[in-house]
Design a protein around this motif. Structure first.
Motif, PDB file in Angstrom:
ATOM      1  N   UNK A 183      35.034  99.839  40.097  1.00  0.00           N
ATOM      2  CA  UNK A 183      34.661 101.254  40.231  1.00  0.00           C
ATOM      3  C   UNK A 183      33.613 101.642  39.189  1.00  0.00           C
ATOM      4  N   UNK A 184      33.794 101.154  37.964  1.00  0.00           N
ATOM      5  CA  UNK A 184      32.808 101.435  36.913  1.00  0.00           C
ATOM      6  C   UNK A 184      31.423 100.955  37.331  1.00  0.00           C
ATOM      7  N   UNK A 185      31.372  99.723  37.833  1.00  0.00           N
ATOM      8  CA  UNK A 185      30.086  99.145  38.218  1.00  0.00           C
ATOM      9  C   UNK A 185      29.478  99.895  39.406  1.00  0.00           C
ATOM     10  N   UNK A 186      30.347 100.265  40.379  1.00  0.00           N
ATOM     11  CA  UNK A 186      29.834 100.981  41.559  1.00  0.00           C
ATOM     12  C   UNK A 186      29.276 102.351  41.165  1.00  0.00           C
ATOM     13  N   UNK A 187      29.970 103.048  40.273  1.00  0.00           N
ATOM     14  CA  UNK A 187      29.487 104.361  39.833  1.00  0.00           C
ATOM     15  C   UNK A 187      28.162 104.200  39.077  1.00  0.00           C
ATOM     16  N   UNK A 188      28.063 103.142  38.271  1.00  0.00           N
ATOM     17  CA  UNK A 188      26.828 102.905  37.517  1.00  0.00           C
ATOM     18  C   UNK A 188      25.651 102.664  38.457  1.00  0.00           C
ATOM     19  N   UNK A 189      25.862 101.795  39.444  1.00  0.00           N
ATOM     20  CA  UNK A 189      24.785 101.488  40.394  1.00  0.00           C
ATOM     21  C   UNK A 189      24.389 102.752  41.164  1.00  0.00           C
ATOM     22  N   UNK A 190      25.403 103.542  41.553  1.00  0.00           N
ATOM     23  CA  UNK A 190      25.122 104.781  42.297  1.00  0.00           C
ATOM     24  C   UNK A 190      24.380 105.784  41.418  1.00  0.00           C
ATOM     25  N   UNK A 191      24.785 105.896  40.152  1.00  0.00           N
ATOM     26  CA  UNK A 191      24.132 106.844  39.234  1.00  0.00           C
ATOM     27  C   UNK A 191      22.662 106.475  39.074  1.00  0.00           C
ATOM     28  N   UNK A 192      22.385 105.181  39.043  1.00  0.00           N
ATOM     29  CA  UNK A 192      21.015 104.708  38.932  1.00  0.00           C
ATOM     30  C   UNK A 192      20.222 105.023  40.202  1.00  0.00           C
ATOM     31  N   UNK A 193      20.847 104.761  41.348  1.00  0.00           N
ATOM     32  CA  UNK A 193      20.195 105.014  42.637  1.00  0.00           C
ATOM     33  C   UNK A 193      19.932 106.511  42.838  1.00  0.00           C
ATOM     34  N   UNK A 211      32.518 114.974  32.688  1.00  0.00           N
ATOM     35  CA  UNK A 211      32.504 113.595  32.162  1.00  0.00           C
ATOM     36  C   UNK A 211      33.674 113.356  31.215  1.00  0.00           C
ATOM     37  N   UNK A 212      34.853 113.467  31.779  1.00  0.00           N
ATOM     38  CA  UNK A 212      36.088 113.319  31.014  1.00  0.00           C
ATOM     39  C   UNK A 212      36.405 111.827  30.795  1.00  0.00           C
ATOM     40  N   UNK A 213      36.522 111.447  29.535  1.00  0.00           N
ATOM     41  CA  UNK A 213      36.814 110.055  29.170  1.00  0.00           C
ATOM     42  C   UNK A 213      38.142 109.574  29.752  1.00  0.00           C
ATOM     43  N   UNK A 214      39.140 110.449  29.702  1.00  0.00           N
ATOM     44  CA  UNK A 214      40.477 110.057  30.159  1.00  0.00           C
ATOM     45  C   UNK A 214      40.465 109.718  31.649  1.00  0.00           C
ATOM     46  N   UNK A 215      39.744 110.537  32.427  1.00  0.00           N
ATOM     47  CA  UNK A 215      39.648 110.276  33.862  1.00  0.00           C
ATOM     48  C   UNK A 215      38.916 108.954  34.101  1.00  0.00           C
ATOM     49  N   UNK A 216      37.834 108.746  33.345  1.00  0.00           N
ATOM     50  CA  UNK A 216      37.041 107.532  33.524  1.00  0.00           C
ATOM     51  C   UNK A 216      37.849 106.269  33.202  1.00  0.00           C
ATOM     52  N   UNK A 217      38.781 106.417  32.251  1.00  0.00           N
ATOM     53  CA  UNK A 217      39.580 105.246  31.856  1.00  0.00           C
ATOM     54  C   UNK A 217      40.507 104.759  32.979  1.00  0.00           C
ATOM     55  N   UNK A 218      40.709 105.598  34.012  1.00  0.00           N
ATOM     56  CA  UNK A 218      41.552 105.163  35.130  1.00  0.00           C
ATOM     57  C   UNK A 218      40.771 104.283  36.107  1.00  0.00           C
ATOM     58  N   UNK A 219      39.463 104.147  35.903  1.00  0.00           N
ATOM     59  CA  UNK A 219      38.628 103.375  36.829  1.00  0.00           C
ATOM     60  C   UNK A 219      38.872 101.874  36.675  1.00  0.00           C
ATOM     61  N   UNK A 235      24.437 108.347  34.254  1.00  0.00           N
ATOM     62  CA  UNK A 235      24.017 106.980  33.948  1.00  0.00           C
ATOM     63  C   UNK A 235      24.264 106.663  32.474  1.00  0.00           C
ATOM     64  N   UNK A 236      23.903 107.590  31.610  1.00  0.00           N
ATOM     65  CA  UNK A 236      24.112 107.398  30.172  1.00  0.00           C
ATOM     66  C   UNK A 236      25.601 107.299  29.857  1.00  0.00           C
ATOM     67  N   UNK A 237      26.378 108.188  30.468  1.00  0.00           N
ATOM     68  CA  UNK A 237      27.815 108.222  30.205  1.00  0.00           C
ATOM     69  C   UNK A 237      28.494 106.917  30.627  1.00  0.00           C
ATOM     70  N   UNK A 238      28.178 106.472  31.824  1.00  0.00           N
ATOM     71  CA  UNK A 238      28.899 105.314  32.367  1.00  0.00           C
ATOM     72  C   UNK A 238      28.379 104.005  31.744  1.00  0.00           C
TER      73      UNK A 238
END
Lengths: 367, 158
Positions: B90-100, B78-86, B107-110
């Protein structure tokens, strides 16, 4: 894959985001759409948001007159440089909930002062107000403007008692007021009164309270809430030394917490108890010098963990909270002051501060 | 991430401890079992059924691109720097997928990352970000805003 489809997030996912936002953002986002308004206003959401505590924000609350309280962001600079010196403290004015009309018509206006509410304490985003004249107790969440009134509280005057406090019992989901009257000088037997908001009634618990007032400022009488326990600074009659008296609101039982021994003796006089940075904290005045020492109990109920936190170069200092850079925010009754971690004054503003409470903002509305 | 079109032998899968997942766009992806175990929805199925790991587990709500991002996030702890490239999408898609997928840490991280992004944004920004249509009348909206005028101060530029 089509990247341009409009992704609509399911409500439970929106909720996960909102739970992690500070109260200020939530209040703003009430105007996004109707479903967000109802989600943010939902009582269960308010409790979950408070319990998750992802982004707790603290403001200090003080009464400015009969009708308004002021709320100040502890993190904001005293002078807003963007808007110049006119924007001092960015205080938000909040209309106080009104008291009920006095039961006995007030032909004489000598006691107008009794219409001013006392701010008795704060817990889970709520502030407890007490209006002497109408004998009203009001539980008020200033962040969302919700209040619950308990008229005819039928208690003589809580603020004149020996000790009082306001807290929350999570095991019963109940807000409680605790009141300990002055004990009779000839008897150690006494009663503690616990008021439950859920049942709107008093419970009297007989208890042996061999303590007396340490004999300084009135603010000591208001208990400091830490987790589910109220704390007061008192004088042990037996040993004649100041100790911290703790009342567990869940167990309904008392315990004592010792101050550091060498401090209880010479050259230092304990003058205040606070809960700051997740620790019990004590203020000491030092004989022969105009400084205030602040000590913190790093581990709860472990006497050896008392640690000197900071020395403030002024007497009568009343700390309010720790700032994010390990300095301290407080007042000396005439002004609000911010010190850095070395005890150097960073900012100060003349501000009449008699009774101040630290408010952890919440959207909790269910009492 | 390795993508395979054909069947792998069961023996090989056990050796490298991988599970094959089938994404919504029909891509079969072999994923390390340690990562799959963070996906409660898949984990519970595997544990209960002692499933044949070579049979692709279908994820009809997760695209291969999103799954790639999730795998990289978990691998990078869960690297912040990598996530900042989203991108926002992409952020929303990862969030929905993490929930599913029921991935609690992700889920907490995103959700925290998105909350930090939105904290000081205006109401208009939020509506755009989530594709939300304002269903208040101007009078209703003005009324809500009036109760808390101070919360509209100190916002980021949109």
């Amino acid at each position: 894959m089509n990247n341009h489809t409009l992704l609509v997030l399911p409500p439970e996912v929106i909720r996960e985001i909102l739970l992690r936002l500070p109260v200020k953002s939530l209040l703003r986002f009430k105007s996004v759409c109707k479903s967000w308004l109802s989600l943010i206003s939902d009582p269960q959401f308010g409790i979950s948001h408070y319990d998750l505590a992802a982004t707790p924000t603290h403001r200090i609350l003080l009464r400015s007159n009969d009708f308004y309280a002021q709320s100040i962001d502890t993190k904001a600079p005293f002078i807003d440089h963007e808007e110049g010196t006119l924007c001092l403290l960015r205080a938000v004015h909040l209309l106080l909930p009104p008291p009920s009309p006095p039961r006995i018509p007030d032909f004489f206006h000598f006691d107008d002062f009794r219409n001013q509410p006392h701010i008795l304490g704060s817990c889970r985003g709520f502030v407890l107000l007490y209006y002497e004249r109408g004998d009203d107790l009001i539980l008020w969440n200033p962040s969302i403007g919700v209040h619950k009134q308990l008229p005819h509280f039928q208690y003589d005057s809580i603020t004149r008692e020996f000790l009082y406090g306001f807290g929350y019992d999570p095991s019963k989901d109940d807000y409680l007021i605790t009141s300990i009257p002055f004990s009779c000088p000839f008897s150690a037997e006494n009663e503690i009164h616990v008021f439950s908001f859920k049942t709107a009634s008093w419970n009297n618990v007989p208890v042996n309270i061999p303590y007396s007032d340490p004999g300084n400022c009135l603010a000591v009488r208001a208990g400091s809430l830490f987790n589910e326990t109220l704390h007061w600074l008192v004088l042990s009659k037996e040993k004649k030394v100041p100790i911290i008296l703790a009342f567990d609101l869940v167990q309904r039982s008392f315990s004592e917490i010792s101050l550091l021994d060498h401090l209880t003796m010479e050259k230092r006089r304990v003058c205040g108890l606070r809960v700051m940075g997740g620790c019990l904290s004590l203020c000491y005045s030092v004989e022969g010098s105009a400084v205030t020492e602040i000590w913190m109990m790093k581990e709860y109920k472990v006497q050896s963990s008392w640690t000197k936190f900071i020395i403030i170069p002024t007497c009568d200092f009343y700390p309010i909270c720790i700032t994010k850079d390990s300095g301290i925010f407080g007042s000396d009754m005439r002004s609000l002051e911010k010190y850095n971690d070395k005890g150097e004054l960073l900012e100060h503003r003349t501000w009449c501060t008699r009774r101040v409470v630290l408010l952890c903002q919440s959207t909790v509305c269910k009492v | 991430m390795q993508k395979t079109e054909g069947e792998e032998s069961k023996a090989e899968n056990e050796e490298v401890k991988q599970v094959t997942l089938m994404t919504s766009d029909g891509v079969k992806m072999k994923v390390e079992i340690s990562i799959v175990y963070e996906m409660e929805i898949v984990r519970s199925f595997i544990e209960v059924n002692d499933a044949d790991h070579s049979v692709p587990f279908p994820l009809p709500n997760v695209s291969s691109h999103t799954l790639d991002l999730i795998i990289e996030l978990v691998k990078n702890e869960y690297d912040d720097e990598f996530m900042k490239t989203f991108s926002h999408d992409e952020l929303k898609e990862v969030l929905v997928a993490a929930n599913y997928l029921n991935m609690k840490t992700l889920l907490d991280f995103i959700a925290t990352a998105i909350a930090n992004l939105l904290e000081k944004k205006s109401v208009e920004f939020i509506r755009n970000f989530f594709n939300i249509v304002n269903d208040f009348t101007p009078e209703e909206e003005a009324e809500i805003r009036k109760t808390n005028e101070w919360v509209f101060q100190d916002l980021d530029e949109d």
